[in-house]
Motif scaffolding. Structure first.
Motif: not given
Length: 147
Positions: A123-130
């Motif tokens: 749900r966090y942008r950095t989580g999705r990008a990772s």
């Protein structure tokens, strides 16, 4: 709140390891996160000592991130040669040891705590990008990662 490098730093020999290491435990009293965050400085020839944190009430999971220097991590008999930026996870119950074979100190960030339910980071942008970066590397779904 700022915590300066070297604040409340102390020397300790870990788990019957070789030679004392310098440790700093960041925000030990201030943080409410369910983990400890420490920086370890292992001297040349220093080690943590082979050990395990058994499952159950005293279970611990540890993540080791080498910041500087060289290190060798052994987890359940598998050897990992680490360079700066490399990380290894030691799950509860695994036998593990960290050794500095190099001629200079090894600086390691260690994050540890009791295993539990992982948060869905997507749900966090950095989580999705990772997750997306890992999927590009593996060509598909990343085992153990949230979808």
């Amino acid at each position: 709140m700022l915590e300066r490098a070297g604040r409340a730093q102390f020397a300790i020999t870990l788990h019957d390891g070789e030679r004392p290491s310098e440790l700093q435990w960041y925000f030990r009293e201030e943080s409410t996160l369910p983990v400890a965050i420490q920086r370890w400085e292992l001297p040349p020839g220093g080690s943590e000592g082979m050990h395990a944190h058994p499952p159950g009430a005293e279970a611990l999971e540890e993540i080791y991130v080498l910041l500087d220097g060289a290190a060798v991590m052994t987890v359940d008999g598998e050897r990992f040669d680490l360079g700066p930026g490399d990380a290894v996870i030691a799950r509860a119950g695994t036998r593990h040891d960290l050794v500095n074979p190099g001629p200079s100190p090894a600086s390691v960030l260690v994050v540890w705590g009791q295993p539990g339910t992982a948060m869905d980071w997507t749900r966090y942008r950095t989580g999705r990008a990772s997750r997306d970066a890992a999927e590009r590397e593996t060509g598909g779904h990343v085992a153990g990662g949230p979808r």
